[in-house]
Design an enzyme around this catalytic site. Structure first.
Site, PDB file in Angstrom:
ATOM      1  N   LYS A 195     -42.271  -0.814 -28.254  1.00 53.62           N
ATOM      2  CA  LYS A 195     -43.124  -0.246 -27.058  1.00 53.62           C
ATOM      3  C   LYS A 195     -43.436  -0.906 -25.835  1.00 53.62           C
ATOM      4  CE  LYS A 195     -44.675   3.052 -29.882  1.00 53.62           C
ATOM      5  NZ  LYS A 195     -44.857   4.388 -29.370  1.00 53.62           N
TER       6      LYS A 195
ATOM      7  N   GLU B  53     -53.685   5.080 -25.832  1.00 56.87           N
ATOM      8  CA  GLU B  53     -54.102   5.425 -27.114  1.00 56.87           C
ATOM      9  C   GLU B  53     -53.204   4.656 -28.129  1.00 56.87           C
ATOM     10  OE1 GLU B  53     -50.298   6.932 -27.311  1.00 56.87           O
ATOM     11  OE2 GLU B  53     -51.749   7.204 -25.702  1.00 56.87           O
TER      12      GLU B  53
ATOM     13  N   SER C  64     -37.217  -0.567 -35.190  1.00 53.82           N
ATOM     14  CA  SER C  64     -38.210  -0.310 -34.086  1.00 53.82           C
ATOM     15  C   SER C  64     -39.411  -1.323 -33.799  1.00 53.82           C
ATOM     16  CB  SER C  64     -38.652   1.098 -33.846  1.00 53.82           C
ATOM     17  OG  SER C  64     -39.179   1.392 -35.003  1.00 53.82           O
TER      18      SER C  64
END
Length: 414
Positions: A100, A122, A389
């Site tokens: 991210k 969010e 990830s």
């Protein structure tokens, strides 16, 4: 060998000028946000052409985030399963613990370019919230994170991390109190404050240009993977696998390989408790075409068009829609989609932890669960490359709770 992929639009041609991937994508937002989206699109196009923007982003990805991440041969897991040689792309080793940060850094630079000092976001599993709070601390930006109450309970560690970085975390108490509801609240905020606020959307979802922009900021994952596997093996992978919620890690991982017809691409959704309405988040195993939160894509909805409840052991995959680019490549047959159940994910979490000493995020573990079944079906000459990830530190308490509940249930039935 897999069959050749059908003729599809070049990856460089997608999305089109209106933000569509074939019939998917577009802009379905209140009129009050249209100027803001057009402003963002123009700023992003200018930034892409600005060498100084690219240089600064690359520097931050290297010196702050920790790129490139490694491509690790999971020799123990490969030997135990038999069949394919398994590689893990170690996005879990990035600063903040997941992929991210790639997108958060890129969008923070865009917000600064736009002169917007307030950031909203969010988050479901909390990793995007942590990444956003982290880059806001780095750039001195005000930060507000929306998070469903249910997700706040199962991701308490990430809530604390966001607050440590100076972010305000606002609980969302409506709906299921999970990711969809957090997105709703973030969009309401943005409608009211778009002149001063940038919304760092965390996945390859929403209205154009977000799906394109988020994909582009994550393309580095696949670009690195290509160079690394060629260096290690002298050839491309046989198969690449990634978990898919909204789809940011997966589209970044797959993008550089979309035109490599010999490479099979597989996204793994959340099968939840079972594939029955309200019990899962596998959009390609029960979804219908519809519009949600800015774009047209596959949704889990009932015959009246109402969004179904969803469930996943992983907060980050517990979402009713999938990114429009994934919907496009699904319909074109280029990317295949499977799903893993909660029970399979829990088994895979333990397996990777005990075999390789790596604790995967529950989201990423969906790809591991698929690999446990897939690797033995392949030959020893095949290369199975998985995108790890995110790391599982954030999930340890939730995993412990689930394991204890399962133990008590077995004892009660004995």
């Amino acid at each position: 060998m897999t069959a050749p992929v059908p003729t599809i639009s070049s990856k460089s041609e997608l999305p089109d000028r209106s933000g569509h991937f074939g019939p998917f994508g577009g802009r379905y937002v209140p009129e009050t946000l249209m100027n803001c989206l057009l402003e963002l699109e123009a700023a992003y196009e200018e930034a892409k052409a600005d060498a100084s923007f690219t240089r600064e982003l690359r520097r931050l990805l290297r010196d702050y985030a920790g790129r490139p991440t490694g491509l690790y041969h999971a020799a123990n897991l490969s030997a135990k399963l038999g069949g394919a040689k398994i590689y893990l792309k170690r996005e879990d080793l990035l600063h903040t613990g997941a992929h991210k940060i790639n997108n958060a850094l890129g969008q923070a630079l865009l917000a600064r370019r736009l002169g917007k000092r307030r950031i909203i976001a969010e988050t479901g599993a909390g990793q995007h919230g942590v990444a956003t709070a982290t880059v806001c601390a780095r750039f001195g930006l005000e930060c507000v994170i929306y998070m469903g109450e249910v997700d706040m309970e199962r991701q308490a560690l990430n809530v604390f991390r966001m607050r440590l970085c100076g972010a305000e975390v606002r609980p969302v108490t409506t709906g299921q109190r999970t990711l969809k509801d957090a997105v709703n609240e973030a969009m309401r905020d943005w409608v009211a404050s778009s002149s001063t606020t940038h919304y760092i959307l965390g996945s390859a979802l929403g209205a154009h240009p977000f799906p394109m922009m988020v994909r582009d900021f994550h393309k580095v994952i696949g670009e690195e993977t290509r160079a690394q596997i060629l260096e290690k093996e002298g050839r491309l992978p046989t198969e690449m696998v990634a978990c898919v919620g909204g789809g940011s890690n997966a589209i970044g991982f797959f993008h550089d390989f979309l035109e490599e017809s010999e490479v099979r691409l597989v996204g793994v959704e959340a099968g939840g408790r079972c594939i029955e309405e309200g019990q899962h988040a596998a959009r390609f195993a029960g979804g219908r075409l519809g519009v949600l939160q800015g774009c047209k894509t596959y949704l889990l909805q009932n015959a009246d068009g109402q969004i179904n409840p969803t469930h996943s052991v992983s907060a980050g995959l517990d979402y009713a829609a999938i990114g429009p680019e994934h919907a496009y490549y699904h319909d074109q047959g280029r990317i295949e989609y499977a799903y893993a159940s909660d029970a399979e994910v829990m088994t895979a979490f333990e397996e990777l932890s005990r075999t390789e000493g790596i604790l995967p995020a529950l989201e990423s573990t969906h790809a591991i669960a698929y690999a446990l079944k897939r690797a033995p079906q392949l030959a020893s000459s095949d290369l199975l490359c998985l995108n790890l990830s995110g790391r599982g530190d954030k999930d340890v308490n939730e995993v412990a709770r689930i394991m204890e509940a399962a133990k008590e249930a077995r004892g009660a039935s004995a």
